[in-house]
Design an enzyme around this catalytic site. Sequence first.
Site, PDB file in Angstrom:
ATOM      1  N   ASP A  12      51.108  17.075  38.707  1.00 20.44           N
ATOM      2  CA  ASP A  12      51.470  17.336  36.877  1.00 20.44           C
ATOM      3  C   ASP A  12      49.919  17.613  36.193  1.00 20.44           C
ATOM      4  O   ASP A  12      49.565  15.994  35.998  1.00 20.44           O
ATOM      5  CB  ASP A  12      52.436  16.875  36.687  1.00 20.44           C
ATOM      6  CG  ASP A  12      52.416  16.480  35.346  1.00 20.44           C
ATOM      7  OD1 ASP A  12      53.511  15.823  34.261  1.00 20.44           O
ATOM      8  OD2 ASP A  12      52.141  17.322  34.423  1.00 20.44           O
TER       9      ASP A  12
ATOM     10  N   TYR B 197      55.229  10.101  33.682  1.00 18.90           N
ATOM     11  CA  TYR B 197      55.921  10.697  33.209  1.00 18.90           C
ATOM     12  C   TYR B 197      55.649  12.325  33.167  1.00 18.90           C
ATOM     13  O   TYR B 197      54.167  12.795  33.598  1.00 18.90           O
ATOM     14  CB  TYR B 197      55.870  10.429  31.247  1.00 18.90           C
ATOM     15  CG  TYR B 197      56.244  10.799  30.804  1.00 18.90           C
ATOM     16  CD1 TYR B 197      55.514  11.858  29.650  1.00 18.90           C
ATOM     17  CD2 TYR B 197      57.677  10.392  30.151  1.00 18.90           C
ATOM     18  CE1 TYR B 197      56.341  12.271  28.510  1.00 18.90           C
ATOM     19  CE2 TYR B 197      57.934  11.798  29.172  1.00 18.90           C
ATOM     20  CZ  TYR B 197      57.181  12.353  28.458  1.00 18.90           C
ATOM     21  OH  TYR B 197      58.318  12.828  27.428  1.00 18.90           O
TER      22      TYR B 197
ATOM     23  N   LYS C 212      47.775  20.420  26.948  1.00 16.79           N
ATOM     24  CA  LYS C 212      46.983  19.639  26.976  1.00 16.79           C
ATOM     25  C   LYS C 212      45.430  20.235  26.814  1.00 16.79           C
ATOM     26  O   LYS C 212      44.887  21.111  25.378  1.00 16.79           O
ATOM     27  CB  LYS C 212      46.796  18.654  27.237  1.00 16.79           C
ATOM     28  CG  LYS C 212      48.169  18.007  26.858  1.00 16.79           C
ATOM     29  CD  LYS C 212      47.760  15.924  27.708  1.00 16.79           C
ATOM     30  CE  LYS C 212      49.214  15.292  27.615  1.00 16.79           C
ATOM     31  NZ  LYS C 212      49.295  14.822  26.144  1.00 16.79           N
TER      32      LYS C 212
HETATM   33  P1  KE4 Z   1      54.469  17.936  26.322  1.00 19.46           P
HETATM   34  O1  KE4 Z   1      55.657  18.245  26.194  1.00 19.46           O
HETATM   35  O2  KE4 Z   1      54.044  15.959  25.306  1.00 19.46           O
HETATM   36  O3  KE4 Z   1      53.488  18.470  25.913  1.00 19.46           O
HETATM   37  O4  KE4 Z   1      53.942  17.100  27.624  1.00 19.46           O
HETATM   38  C1  KE4 Z   1      54.715  16.303  28.635  1.00 19.46           C
HETATM   39  C2  KE4 Z   1      53.592  15.742  29.062  1.00 19.46           C
HETATM   40  C3  KE4 Z   1      53.559  16.231  31.038  1.00 19.46           C
HETATM   41  N1  KE4 Z   1      52.830  14.983  32.119  1.00 19.46           N
HETATM   42  C4  KE4 Z   1      52.458  14.420  31.475  1.00 19.46           C
HETATM   43  C5  KE4 Z   1      51.374  14.232  32.480  1.00 19.46           C
HETATM   44  C6  KE4 Z   1      52.031  13.925  30.078  1.00 19.46           C
HETATM   45  O5  KE4 Z   1      51.373  13.340  30.200  1.00 19.46           O
HETATM   46  C7  KE4 Z   1      53.036  14.609  29.237  1.00 19.46           C
HETATM   47  C8  KE4 Z   1      52.847  13.935  27.654  1.00 19.46           C
HETATM   48  N2  KE4 Z   1      52.590  12.948  27.739  1.00 19.46           N
HETATM   49  C9  KE4 Z   1      52.560  11.964  26.447  1.00 19.46           C
HETATM   50  C10 KE4 Z   1      50.837  10.867  26.427  1.00 19.46           C
HETATM   51  N3  KE4 Z   1      51.782  10.024  27.195  1.00 19.46           N
HETATM   52  C11 KE4 Z   1      52.448  13.039  25.623  1.00 19.46           C
HETATM   53  C12 KE4 Z   1      51.919  11.965  23.980  1.00 19.46           C
HETATM   54  C13 KE4 Z   1      53.579  12.188  23.252  1.00 19.46           C
HETATM   55  O6  KE4 Z   1      54.503  12.316  24.244  1.00 19.46           O
HETATM   56  O7  KE4 Z   1      53.493  11.969  21.828  1.00 19.46           O
END
Ligand code: KE4
Length: 438
Positions: free
Chosen positions: A241, A146, A269
């Site tokens: 990523d 993701y 993060k």
């Molecule tokens: P954000 O847009 O949520 O800051 O990042 C997206 C993203 C991009 N790449 C990776 C590898 C990620 O894990 C994420 C977001 N991770 C999720 C947890 N699996 C965030 C938690 C959520 O979506 O509420």
Amino acid sequence: MDISRDRSFKLFESAQAVIPGGVNSPVRAFRAVGGNPPFIASGCGPWMTDEDGNRFLDCIGSWGPLMFGHAHPAVMKAVQDQLARGWSYGAPTALEVEMANAIVDAVPSVEMVRLVSSGTEATMAAIRVARGYTGRSGIVKFEGNYHGHADFLLAKAGSGVATFGLPECAGVPPAATADTMTLPFNDISALQAAFTAHGNSIACVIVEPVAGNMGCVPPAPGFLQALRDVTNASGAVLIFDEVMTGFRLAYGGAQQRFGITPDMTAMGKVLGGGMPLGAYGGRIDIMRCVAPVGPVYQAGTLSGNPLAVTAGLATLELCRQNNYAVYRQLDEVGARVANVLREAAHRSGVPVTVQQVGSMITVFFTREPSVNNYTDARKCNTDQFGTWHAAMLSAGVYWPPSQFEAAFLSSVITENEVDLIASAAGKAFDVVATAGAK
Ligand code: KE4
């Protein structure tokens, strides 16, 4: 722990009247595990306290950012000091230059970097830049990875393995994913076949170098090198990523830990220490495509926000302390927690596979000896996971509410907290075993 959840329950009820699912990000709704989510009132160190006064050991850390726990004094002081100077200018600041240099110094692939406000923005922009740099449209991603919610990334595999993608959710038009190919993670032959068939049209490959979004799945031996080889041969841009792994698995991220240097890196993060901060960067010849220097447009009202950057700089300072000691500490505590979870499951007679890389851990409820891709992960018994998750919560441990997520340990989880995890897991696996016996 017989816990009252009345206030959280009432808040969830009222939240659902005005917020889709009552949450501002779907996984928080606990739909994958059942039950109602605690509404958190405060966090301190490794602990979160909900609106009913229940205290939980936090094994999510805001989904990765809080590698040093909640309300760390050094981060708090830095943010408080910046607050007094204002918190958003919409103009360049010295803080952003300091952060950009810190990233360039830390991350092997990054020679130039642009700050944004989320991981989604970081990956979306990195792919647009890769497309602009190569003049190609094709994207390769992997099942179970993701990368945020940009339309062209919400794609699932087409009919065949080396075919372009279909929309993964409503609202994404077929055209948006028509150039996105989704391959099995860790499958080198599928990767090579895709590049044999489409190599000249592929702008970029984007990958979680250690997957966290299907649960913690490490790269198979040779997989990251194969990605580097096929992209070098075809002229496609290799994007790691590292939104989840960056500054967590090593100060230089998974690319430092595994010794493979991509062309671009998306970050988030930990970089922001819990404040909204992301970044994308890479080779200077690629990043010079970004406006206002080059023709690829990307912008953001709060990009490089002084408060977020301040929290991030304070967090990176903690990462560097005592010669990066936190990474050795997190490797040790990660291995220790993985072992106590395996021992507890074994004592209860519940078949699980625990996979851990550094401070990322997943308990897969499967008899398979390992989980190497999304097909393996989907074999897990998600009902058992849900039963286990609820029992962990009742025992005071807040574990990610989905089988297909990784837990994130923080530097403030020490021996006492590991003992709590061991004790809670023992009770929770017994609940699963008993339920299974019915
Ligand atoms: P954000 O847009 O949520 O800051 O990042 C997206 C993203 C991009 N790449 C990776 C590898 C990620 O894990 C994420 C977001 N991770 C999720 C947890 N699996 C965030 C938690 C959520 O979506 O509420």
